[in-house]
Design a protein around this motif. Sequence first.
Motif, mmCIF file in Angstrom:
data_model
loop_
_atom_site.group_PDB
_atom_site.id
_atom_site.type_symbol
_atom_site.label_atom_id
_atom_site.label_comp_id
_atom_site.label_asym_id
_atom_site.label_seq_id
_atom_site.Cartn_x
_atom_site.Cartn_y
_atom_site.Cartn_z
ATOM 1 N N SER A 169 0.980 -1.204 0.030
ATOM 2 C CA SER A 169 0.184 -0.020 0.208
ATOM 3 C C SER A 169 0.958 1.122 0.108
ATOM 4 C CB SER A 169 -1.092 0.085 1.238
ATOM 5 O OG SER A 169 -0.127 0.245 2.466
ATOM 6 N N THR A 170 0.296 2.295 -0.596
ATOM 7 C CA THR A 170 0.853 3.526 -0.578
ATOM 8 C C THR A 170 1.193 4.001 0.872
ATOM 9 O OG1 THR A 170 0.275 4.103 -2.738
ATOM 10 C CG2 THR A 170 0.747 6.170 -1.299
ATOM 11 N N ALA A 171 0.468 3.785 1.853
ATOM 12 C CA ALA A 171 0.544 4.340 3.186
ATOM 13 C C ALA A 171 1.723 3.702 3.818
ATOM 14 C CB ALA A 171 -0.716 3.950 4.012
ATOM 15 N N VAL A 172 1.930 2.314 3.730
ATOM 16 C CA VAL A 172 3.162 1.864 4.126
ATOM 17 C C VAL A 172 4.429 2.129 3.390
ATOM 18 C CG1 VAL A 172 4.103 -0.784 4.646
ATOM 19 C CG2 VAL A 172 1.648 -0.299 5.159
ATOM 20 N N GLY A 176 0.315 1.504 -4.444
ATOM 21 C CA GLY A 176 -1.218 1.522 -4.827
ATOM 22 C C GLY A 176 -1.581 2.120 -6.287
ATOM 23 N N GLY A 177 -2.735 2.012 -6.830
ATOM 24 C CA GLY A 177 -2.993 2.709 -8.032
ATOM 25 C C GLY A 177 -4.403 2.552 -7.979
ATOM 26 N N LYS A 178 -5.091 3.520 -8.963
ATOM 27 C CA LYS A 178 -6.386 3.892 -9.242
ATOM 28 C C LYS A 178 -6.370 4.177 -10.766
ATOM 29 C CE LYS A 178 -10.514 4.143 -7.752
ATOM 30 N NZ LYS A 178 -11.203 3.035 -7.003
ATOM 31 N N THR A 193 -5.491 12.134 -9.773
ATOM 32 C CA THR A 193 -5.397 10.977 -8.940
ATOM 33 C C THR A 193 -3.946 11.222 -8.421
ATOM 34 O OG1 THR A 193 -5.235 8.528 -8.449
ATOM 35 C CG2 THR A 193 -4.900 9.213 -10.870
ATOM 36 N N PRO A 194 -3.704 10.726 -7.121
ATOM 37 C CA PRO A 194 -2.340 10.898 -6.719
ATOM 38 C C PRO A 194 -1.508 9.494 -7.130
ATOM 39 C CG PRO A 194 -3.822 10.361 -4.909
ATOM 40 C CD PRO A 194 -4.730 10.838 -6.117
ATOM 41 N N TYR A 195 -2.134 8.670 -7.695
ATOM 42 C CA TYR A 195 -1.464 7.606 -8.173
ATOM 43 C C TYR A 195 -1.112 7.633 -9.572
ATOM 44 C CZ TYR A 195 -3.700 5.280 -3.942
ATOM 45 O OH TYR A 195 -3.794 5.039 -2.623
ATOM 46 N N GLY A 196 -0.307 6.790 -10.067
ATOM 47 C CA GLY A 196 0.270 6.871 -11.383
ATOM 48 C C GLY A 196 0.732 5.615 -11.861
ATOM 49 N N LEU A 197 0.060 4.456 -11.573
ATOM 50 C CA LEU A 197 0.746 3.121 -12.075
ATOM 51 C C LEU A 197 0.369 2.620 -13.390
ATOM 52 C CD1 LEU A 197 2.356 1.078 -10.760
ATOM 53 C CD2 LEU A 197 0.510 -0.224 -9.753
ATOM 54 N N SER A 198 -0.892 2.585 -13.855
ATOM 55 C CA SER A 198 -1.221 2.171 -15.107
ATOM 56 C C SER A 198 -2.347 2.730 -15.737
ATOM 57 C CB SER A 198 -1.448 0.603 -14.918
ATOM 58 O OG SER A 198 -2.667 0.547 -14.428
ATOM 59 N N ALA A 199 -2.607 2.602 -16.832
ATOM 60 C CA ALA A 199 -3.737 3.236 -17.505
ATOM 61 C C ALA A 199 -4.004 2.234 -18.711
ATOM 62 C CB ALA A 199 -3.604 4.596 -17.953
ATOM 63 N N GLY A 252 5.348 2.744 -11.071
ATOM 64 C CA GLY A 252 4.388 3.595 -11.294
ATOM 65 C C GLY A 252 5.096 5.197 -11.144
ATOM 66 N N TYR A 253 4.165 6.121 -11.503
ATOM 67 C CA TYR A 253 4.651 7.541 -11.619
ATOM 68 C C TYR A 253 3.750 7.963 -9.911
ATOM 69 C CZ TYR A 253 5.497 8.468 -16.449
ATOM 70 O OH TYR A 253 6.253 8.706 -17.660
ATOM 71 N N LYS A 254 4.466 9.233 -9.655
ATOM 72 C CA LYS A 254 3.724 9.732 -8.497
ATOM 73 C C LYS A 254 3.781 8.949 -7.366
ATOM 74 C CE LYS A 254 0.058 11.466 -10.665
ATOM 75 N NZ LYS A 254 -1.102 12.084 -11.158
ATOM 76 N N GLU A 255 2.781 8.862 -6.662
ATOM 77 C CA GLU A 255 2.212 8.015 -5.314
ATOM 78 C C GLU A 255 2.274 6.587 -5.252
ATOM 79 O OE1 GLU A 255 -0.012 10.024 -2.416
ATOM 80 O OE2 GLU A 255 0.838 12.176 -3.168
#
Lengths: 301, 476
Positions: B236-239, B259-261, B412-418, B456-459
């Motif tokens: 997780s991003t938190a950990v 994480g991702g969204k 989104t703060p996430y940036g894993l995939s799209a 990922g990018y970002k968080e």
Amino acid sequence: MTADRPGDRLTVRKTFKLYIGGAFPRSESGRSFVVRDAEGRFWANAAQASRKDARDAVVAARTAQPGWAARAPYLRGQVLYRVAEVLEGRKAQFAAEVGRGEGLAAPRAEEVVDAAIDRWVWYAGWADKVGQVLGGANPVAGPYFNLSTPEPTGVVAVVAPQESSLLGLVSVVAPVVATGNTVVVIASERVPLPAVTLAEVLATSDVPGGVVNLLTGRVAEIAPWLASHLDVDALDLTGAGGADSDEPTGQLAGELEAAAAENLKRVRRPPVVPEDWTADPGMDRLRWTLEIKTVWHPVGV
Amino acid sequence: MVFDYAPAPESRSVVDLRSSYGLFIDGAFVDATGPDRMKTVNPATEEVLAEVGVADAADVDRAVAAARRAHTAVWGAMPGRERAKYLYRIARIVQERARELAVAESLDNGKPIRESRDVDLPLAAAWFFHYAGWADKLEHAGFGPDPQPLGVAGQVIPWNFPLLMLAWKIAPALACGNTVVLKPAETTPLTALLFAEICQQADLPPGVVNIVTGPGATGQALVEHAGVDKVAFTGSTAVGRQIARTLAGTSKRLTLELGGKAANVVFEDAPLDQAVEGIVNGIFFNQGHVCCAGSRLLVQESVHDDVLERLKRRMAELRVGDPLDKNTDVGAINSAAQLARIRELSAAGDAEGAERWSAPCALPDHGFWFAPTLFTGVTQAHRIAREEIFGPVLSVLTFRTPAEAVAKANNTPYGLSAGVWSEKGSRILWMAAQLRAGVVWANTFNVFDPASPFGGYKESGYGREGGRHGLEGYLR
């Protein structure tokens, strides 16, 4: 090697044949030639390949090439790694043959065979990495996606090194097939038998028939037909002249290169100084049978 | 006439689990120092599968010391071609024991056998095979003429792809000459322990791979251990944030896959049936327990109704149930805690005004289950559009123009995939250039390959795993 001594069981000798399209034919010419061991004693009669055999081998290589190139690089890597597994199991046989043919003491022959197996593993691992190392996106000045990818050139004819009958052979064949080419190789003229045994390994691993085709015989007779063959895309002259051949003047290699110019084969010239087959080979022998294909595609909504 | 599916269960007999497992330190299974044990359960039945040790700080210390000795004495100086041959052995043994490992994975994780058998295991073997080949080619990887290993890597992996994540972590680390201490997830330790047996079968020198099981505290002890040169974490991003803080000011190297969204963007010119398959695969693959899951569907307004109708029809066909049944598409949620998290966020979706639709399917009485679900009428402000649900829940949003799609996808703060679905190549490539994500799938989704970098990018973290790029995190 077990001698045919009185009182011992008589050994069954092997007939050394060609390897074309996954099968082991004798030469269509019906000829054979005497192979002697390093001490000059009779060892076997090997098939003496003819022009027709060379042309059959090219047809087999061409037929196998699209399917071999179309296999996923990862799968090609696994297939070639399987060859190393089978090689390992026949190490003793190879060490005996390499020792007898090249005149090496047993420990040295074993070292050479170990190096040949490790070399095969090394090239097997390249199959799914060459694209990433030699290809890549090109930062062109415009709204285009521009990607270069290496592809196999096609059918490659190889004159194997004359002195190093197994390690040298593996070092010139494995890089060519790892990237999706198929090959017609002329074995060392003086020590051809380890090459035939290698063909048996290829035939009993997962390498499709026709990917590697092996000719034994006279280099000066067979090589010109391959050099002038219009369905051969590249020509490796490593064992055809100069330092790693029996013909140090390089005259034959020059003639072969000239013949290869007809359809602009990619030519790898003989080495100027003898190659050290135990040294790290680098990527050189992977590169020369690759074409770079560049794809352009516009970018925009 | 309706033909129903007959059950087609994969046999459990290929797996011979012990009732109890120790830690794997210095080439041997050893008991944990402390008295604590934890149970790992089958999330589809809540049956206890085995007891495993809980490693405390002293155990982690032993494991790190073993890894250090192995690095100094054996592994770090071993020629690459020899390391390669060990990794090829491991790859082959994983292939040989693939069915056993797949069944163990489905038992411990709850994922359908079809996925563990056809995705997790082939990829795990491929990861070792691919990186085996790198071990003797590092000077060709673009990190200088003589790249060197970092030393001891502490690796903490999640429960969604237990053995595959282990392979992602261990294969490149070992190929580069590092030794590892790996902590599998608390709820899915079994395949890592079976992997320890594989290391023994491969005659891997003791201490090169060490496996310490336990809860988050074990992972924390590993990450904080002074003898670790590199930390690799997937979770997780938190950990991940906590770990980055912990490592601040130290000389430890860090890679994070968090994480991702992911936005899955469907344009009106997309091949819709193919897109629907991709949407389903994007969010319901592995029960949505996928950090790169396509959890936000961005569909162009003009085809919204059409896509939703096809999507619901397709979702109604999904077979939810026994993970060991070869017909099953969606298995069990991995744990009660994760199920509670999915329920809580879904309830927030209801409360904030989105409209819930769930596939009509019967769920088993025991175990942890959640029906494939989608929410329509979702806005960018809704929690279900912002927070990672990590379950089989899809949030559907709409857009009108490509620019709006990009703005929403990147919001989104996430940036894993799209994902991008369109028949127009130039638009796909334009979208790919605009999207702030480490992986962009076009007209496909959730595909992975050991030759392809992932991260990922970002968080969503930093560093890449896979291919040549995946070596960077383990070399200096």
